[in-house]
Design an enzyme around this catalytic site. Structure first.
Site, PDB file in Angstrom:
ATOM      1  N   GLY A  50      33.136 -37.598  84.130  1.00 15.70           N
ATOM      2  CA  GLY A  50      33.900 -36.302  84.329  1.00 15.70           C
ATOM      3  C   GLY A  50      35.016 -35.958  83.415  1.00 15.70           C
ATOM      4  N   LEU A  51      35.734 -34.751  83.592  1.00 13.48           N
ATOM      5  CA  LEU A  51      36.796 -34.581  82.479  1.00 13.48           C
ATOM      6  C   LEU A  51      37.807 -35.535  82.777  1.00 13.48           C
ATOM      7  CD1 LEU A  51      37.010 -30.888  83.512  1.00 13.48           C
ATOM      8  CD2 LEU A  51      35.837 -31.699  81.522  1.00 13.48           C
ATOM      9  N   GLY A  53      41.365 -36.624  83.350  1.00 12.27           N
ATOM     10  CA  GLY A  53      42.292 -36.309  84.621  1.00 12.27           C
ATOM     11  C   GLY A  53      41.586 -36.080  85.839  1.00 12.27           C
ATOM     12  N   ALA A  54      40.248 -36.412  85.725  1.00 11.76           N
ATOM     13  CA  ALA A  54      39.413 -36.343  87.347  1.00 11.76           C
ATOM     14  C   ALA A  54      39.396 -37.383  88.192  1.00 11.76           C
ATOM     15  CB  ALA A  54      37.884 -36.271  86.826  1.00 11.76           C
ATOM     16  N   SER A 124      31.969 -39.242  78.882  1.00 18.72           N
ATOM     17  CA  SER A 124      30.419 -38.854  78.726  1.00 18.72           C
ATOM     18  C   SER A 124      30.218 -37.650  78.876  1.00 18.72           C
ATOM     19  CB  SER A 124      29.664 -40.224  79.115  1.00 18.72           C
ATOM     20  OG  SER A 124      30.268 -40.118  80.569  1.00 18.72           O
TER      21      SER A 124
END
Length: 216
Positions: A50-51, A53-54, A124
């Site tokens: 995930g991005l 900060g997710a 990733s």
């Protein structure tokens, strides 16, 4: 002939040293199944993507804490921590990102062989790289979890100030700003990190791991 472990735009990713006749694989007398029985768990790699900060690392460490409390042994492979040590020589180009994922997956695979449950927390961003990680770890052991959160949510958190630096042009090839993120098409679990609390996300992941037989 040298071996390579992947490619980006047709270029070899890693120019590995050739394997000569002097290098052999050695099999031990203790199997992965023996270790799994000892630990009473099924070795697996939970790949959190995930991005920035997710909440990938936050969830990974919460899961590690929960599993320890129930008597299960796990370990977190955090992307930032790996870049301080094993992957400190890598940048953020597509080529280096792929090698970053390859190394992390190889380590996760070794830890699975040791009987551990691994929580791998890395952005990733490319599907191709995550598919490579799945191949290295093995289909039966790989559990892909997408920490889904809107870019605005991640930017509002921005615990490391990275988005602000990326917007200011101080960080190049930053996922979500100047580099793309390819969402998983069919993850084992998709968590709405902008809506769920940490406890709710951990509860959902625990249920999935029970359902898959990773936890007894």
């Amino acid at each position: 002939m040298s071996r390579t472990s992947g490619s980006v735009a047709g270029a070899p990713l890693v120019d590995a040293l050739p394997l000569g006749r002097e290098i052999f694989k050695h099999a031990g007398t203790v199997s992965t199944l023996d270790r799994a029985r000892l630990l009473r768990q099924r070795p697996s790699t939970v790949w959190l993507t995930g991005l920035s900060g997710a909440g990938k690392s936050t969830l990974a460490y919460e899961m590690e804490r929960r599993l320890l409390a129930r008597g299960s042994l796990s370990f977190v492979l955090d992307g930032d921590n790996l870049r301080h040590h094993l992957n400190r020589d890598l940048g953020f180009s597509a080529r280096d990102r792929q090698e970053n994922i390859r190394r992390a997956a190889e380590v996760a695979s070794l830890m699975n062989e040791a009987g551990l449950i691994v929580f791998s927390a890395l952005i990733s961003p490319r599907r191709e790289d995550r598919a490579m990680a799945r191949t290295i770890v093995g289909e039966s052991r790989f559990v892909e979890v997408h920490m889904s959160a809107d870019l605005t949510v991640c930017e509002s958190r921005d615990p490391k100030g990275l988005y602000a630096k990326a917007r200011a042009g101080l960080i190049s090839e930053f996922t979500g700003v100047s580099a793309p993120y390819e969402e998983p098409e069919a993850p084992a679990l998709r968590l709405d990190a902008g809506r769920l609390t940490l406890e709710q996300a951990a509860d959902e992941l625990m249920n999935v791991l029970h359902g898959l037989g990773v936890l007894q």
